[in-house]
Scaffold this active site. Structure first.
Site, PDB file in Angstrom:
ATOM      1  N   GLY A 188      54.505 -21.353  -8.009  1.00  0.00           N
ATOM      2  CA  GLY A 188      54.293 -22.803  -8.110  1.00  0.00           C
ATOM      3  C   GLY A 188      52.848 -23.206  -7.873  1.00  0.00           C
ATOM      4  CB  CYS A 189      50.467 -22.312  -5.191  1.00  0.00           C
ATOM      5  SG  CYS A 189      51.509 -22.938  -3.839  1.00  0.00           S
ATOM      6  CB  THR A 190      49.766 -19.368  -9.673  1.00  0.00           C
ATOM      7  OG1 THR A 190      49.584 -18.552  -8.503  1.00  0.00           O
ATOM      8  CG2 THR A 190      48.923 -18.826 -10.806  1.00  0.00           C
TER       9      THR A 190
END
Length: 150
Positions: free
Chosen positions: A45-47
């Protein structure tokens, strides 16, 4: 959790980026600043979120935005994340939670039935005078730039 709200003046903060440079809120005086908090570097998700911002960075800059990513990851993890995906914006390694606590984005979370304290994925848009214009707490990781531009 005492999260900053629209209309709040952001208290001055200082933290190290992925290369060990000190970044201060004051460095962005007179500019629109997007501060996006993400739980963990190099996770799906962060990527997706950071890559979406990278891919739209030119457009965001044309609209006058500077970007600053923040997580509690170490400088080394942040540097690896930034270099791997070629992010054009700094990532703060807020291991001591200075910035996280300033914005009030640390608190109770639930995942797979377990409760724990963690970093809430939240984005703040700060105006040229250091006042919060907008808070996005339901971040669409794959389409975050569109949320900022609307």
């Amino acid at each position: 959790m005492n999260t900053l709200k629209v209309g709040d003046k952001v208290p001055e903060f200082s933290s190290k980026d992925q290369d060990g440079n000190t970044i201060n809120l004051g460095d962005y005086k007179g500019k629109k600043l997007v501060v996006f908090f993400y739980p963990r570097a190099n996770t799906p998700g962060c990527t997706a979120e950071a890559c979406n911002l990278r891919d739209n960075y030119q457009l965001l800059q044309e609209r006058g935005f500077e970007l600053l990513g923040v997580s509690e990851d170490s400088q080394k993890k942040q540097a690896n994340f930034k270099n791997k995906y070629e992010f054009p914006f700094p990532l703060l390694a807020d291991e001591d939670h200075t910035v996280i606590e300033t914005f009030g984005v640390w608190g109770p979370k639930k995942f797979m039935g377990k409760e724990y304290d963690g970093l809430h994925r939240t984005t703040f848009i700060i105006d040229e005078g250091g006042v919060i214009e907008r808070v996005i707490d339901k971040v669409k990781t794959k389409d975050h730039a569109a949320q900022l531009l609307n």
